[in-house]
Scaffold this motif. Structure first.
Motif, mmCIF file in Angstrom:
data_model
loop_
_atom_site.group_PDB
_atom_site.id
_atom_site.type_symbol
_atom_site.label_atom_id
_atom_site.label_comp_id
_atom_site.label_asym_id
_atom_site.label_seq_id
_atom_site.Cartn_x
_atom_site.Cartn_y
_atom_site.Cartn_z
ATOM 1 N N UNK A 86 0.629 -1.208 0.112
ATOM 2 C CA UNK A 86 -0.065 -0.057 -0.080
ATOM 3 C C UNK A 86 0.792 1.198 0.010
ATOM 4 N N UNK A 87 0.277 2.254 -0.525
ATOM 5 C CA UNK A 87 0.812 3.682 -0.371
ATOM 6 C C UNK A 87 0.484 4.072 0.934
ATOM 7 N N UNK A 88 1.347 5.225 1.322
ATOM 8 C CA UNK A 88 1.324 5.724 2.706
ATOM 9 C C UNK A 88 -0.236 6.392 3.038
ATOM 10 N N UNK A 141 9.648 1.834 0.825
ATOM 11 C CA UNK A 141 10.086 1.857 -0.260
ATOM 12 C C UNK A 141 9.342 3.234 -0.962
ATOM 13 N N UNK A 142 10.359 3.706 -2.260
ATOM 14 C CA UNK A 142 9.790 4.992 -2.455
ATOM 15 C C UNK A 142 8.871 4.811 -3.772
ATOM 16 N N UNK A 143 7.581 5.580 -3.297
ATOM 17 C CA UNK A 143 6.456 5.544 -4.178
ATOM 18 C C UNK A 143 6.882 6.667 -5.231
ATOM 19 N N UNK A 144 7.481 7.644 -4.860
ATOM 20 C CA UNK A 144 8.127 8.789 -5.757
ATOM 21 C C UNK A 144 7.522 10.242 -5.217
ATOM 22 N N UNK A 145 8.104 10.926 -5.639
ATOM 23 C CA UNK A 145 7.818 12.559 -5.510
ATOM 24 C C UNK A 145 6.344 12.789 -6.173
ATOM 25 N N UNK A 146 5.466 13.170 -5.495
ATOM 26 C CA UNK A 146 4.363 13.461 -6.004
ATOM 27 C C UNK A 146 3.880 14.695 -6.750
ATOM 28 N N UNK A 147 3.481 14.875 -7.828
ATOM 29 C CA UNK A 147 3.117 16.254 -8.445
ATOM 30 C C UNK A 147 1.935 16.326 -9.270
ATOM 31 N N UNK A 232 6.236 10.365 -1.620
ATOM 32 C CA UNK A 232 5.069 9.289 -1.240
ATOM 33 C C UNK A 232 5.966 7.886 -0.867
ATOM 34 N N UNK A 233 5.535 7.211 -0.021
ATOM 35 C CA UNK A 233 5.899 5.793 0.388
ATOM 36 C C UNK A 233 5.292 4.707 -0.122
ATOM 37 N N UNK A 234 5.730 3.702 -0.299
ATOM 38 C CA UNK A 234 5.114 2.276 -0.336
ATOM 39 C C UNK A 234 5.576 1.352 1.078
ATOM 40 N N UNK A 235 4.827 0.538 1.575
ATOM 41 C CA UNK A 235 5.250 -0.249 2.721
ATOM 42 C C UNK A 235 4.678 -1.663 2.210
ATOM 43 N N UNK A 236 6.153 -2.449 2.068
ATOM 44 C CA UNK A 236 5.866 -3.947 1.928
ATOM 45 C C UNK A 236 5.416 -4.635 3.362
#
Length: 338
Positions: A86-88, A141-147, A232-236
C-alpha cells in the motif's frame, strides 16, 4: 502390508511433500508490466522461490484483482492475504502516524529519504506499526515524488491551483495540502482515478511520473507540473501470524526479499522521474513543466506550515520533531555541515 505396498505408499508421500510447497499471495494495485511496483514484487517472488528451493512459491495478484489498497490491507490484517504494497495514504487509514511522512518539501532528494526510511526513525516506525496494527512492515520503499496533473491549465505557481478539483488519496493530510492551495480535494480510491478524470468528476490528481504513466492518468490528462510537493512511500506489509509461522530461515529470506523489492522500486522510481516524463510527453502528448527551485519555494511557503501544523495536531509534536531532526542529521552526514 507388503514391501511393495509400503514402497508405493512412501512414493506417494514423497510426491505429496514435493507438491505441497507453501503458496503465498502478494496483491498490488499496479498492473502487470514493466513498472517499478510490479518489477519490485517480481524480484521478491524470484528471490523467495530461488532461496527457498521452491519450498515457498509466490503468487502475484497485480492490477487491483483483490480490490483497492484499503481492501487488500484489510485482507492482510484478517489473514486471507499474506502480503501487499500500500501507499502511505492508504496505510494512514490503519496507522495514522504514517501521515508524518507527508510534510510537503521535507526531502530535498530521494537519497535523503532512503537514508531516513532505513535509519532509526524508519526502524522505530516499523516496530510501532506491528504493535499498533498487528501487521508487519517489512520495508519502506519509494512511491516517488508526487506532482500535479490536470486538464484545465498549466500549474506554474500556487495561484494556478485556485478552483481546481484535485483527486487525492483517502488521506486527510493530502486533502489539507490541496485545500491550502485553494483547490478542492476529492478523495477517490486509486482504482477509480482514471474513470473520475475521464468523466470530469475531478480536474486533476497528484502522483509520481511512473504512476501517472502506468496507472493510465496520462491518457486522460493534458498538463503535468513536476513540483514534487511530497515524497510518497510504499510499505511492504505482511500478515504477522503468517510471518511468525515460518521457520527462522524462511523469515530471513522474506525480510531480505522485501528489502530487495524496496531497493528495486527506489531505483526505478528515481530513474522513472525522467524516463516516464519523457514517455508521457512523447507518447501521450502531455505538456510537462519542471518546477524551478524558486517555483518550489513559492509552493513550500504556501503549503508547508499549514500542513505541518495539521500533521502535528494529528500525530503529535514529538513524532514530527523526531522526523525533522532525523532529516537534518542525514543531510549533515551526507553533505557535511553548512
Amino acid at each position: 502390508m507388503t514391501r511393495s505396498a509400503i514402497g508405493a505408499l512412501m512414493g506417494v508421500l514423497s510426491l505429496s511433500s514435493v507438491s505441497m510447497a507453501d503458496e503465498i499471495k502478494f496483491g498490488i494495485g499496479v498492473a502487470e508490466g514493466d513498472y517499478p511496483e510490479y518489477n519490485a514484487v517480481l524480484r521478491f517472488k524470484e528471490y523467495v522461490e530461488f532461496k527457498t528451493n521452491g519450498d515457498i512459491t509466490v503468487r502475484l495478484f497485480p492490477g487491483n484483482q483483490l480490490g483497492g489498497e484499503r481492501e487488500m490491507l484489510e485482507q492482510v490484517q484478517q489473514g486471507s492475504l499474506e502480503l501487499t504494497l500500500p501507499a502511505d495514504g492508504a496505510m494512514a487509514g490503519f496507522y495514522p502516524p504514517m501521515q508524518v511522512w507527508s510534510v510537503p518539501y521535507i526531502f530535498e532528494s530521494a537519497p535523503i529519504a532512503w537514508e531516513v526510511m532505513n535509519g532509526p526513525f524508519g526502524d522505530a516506525m516499523r516496530e510501532d506499526i506491528l504493535e499498533q496494527t498487528g501487521m508487519r512492515a517489512l520495508a519502506f520503499s519509494q512511491n516517488g515524488f508526487r506532482s500535479f496533473t490536470n486538464n484545465v491549465r498549466p500549474i506554474v505557481n500556487p495561484d494556478d491551483m485556485a478552483g481546481l478539483k484535485i483527486r487525492t488519496m483517502e488521506s486527510p493530510v493530502y486533502m489539507e495540502m490541496v485545500k491550502s492551495l485553494g483547490a478542492t480535494a476529492v478523495p477517490i480510491s486509486g482504482a477509480e482515478v482514471v474513470m473520475a478524470l475521464r468523466q470530469g468528476v475531478v480536474d486533476g490528481q497528484e502522483n509520481p511520473p511512473a504512476v501517472v504513466y502506468s496507472g493510465g492518468a496520462g491518457e486522460v490528462q493534458k498538463y503535468y507540473t513536476l513540483n514534487e510537493h511530497t515524497f510518497g512511500l510504499h510499505v511492504v506489509i505482511a500478515n504477522n501470524d503468517w510471518f511468525e509461522s515460518l521457520s527462522p530461515g524462511h523469515q530471513q529470506i522474506i525480510q531480505d526479499a522485501a528489502k530487495l523489492a524496496a531497493w528495486t522500486e527506489n531505483l526505478q522510481k528515481t530513474e522513472g522521474d525522467w524516463l516516464y516524463s519523457r514517455q508521457l510527453e512523447e507518447e501521450l502528448g502531455m505538456e510537462i513543466h519542471v518546477s524551478t527551485p524558486e517555483e518550489k519555494a513559492a509552493f513550500r511557503d504556501v503549503v508547508q506550515e499549514p500542513v505541518l501544523q495539521f500533521i502535528r495536531s494529528n500525530v503529535g509534536d514529538e513524532l514530527v520533531d523526531e522526523l525533522l531532526d532525523e532529516v537534518e542529521t542525514v543531510k549533515s552526514r551526507m553533505y557535511g555541515s553548512e
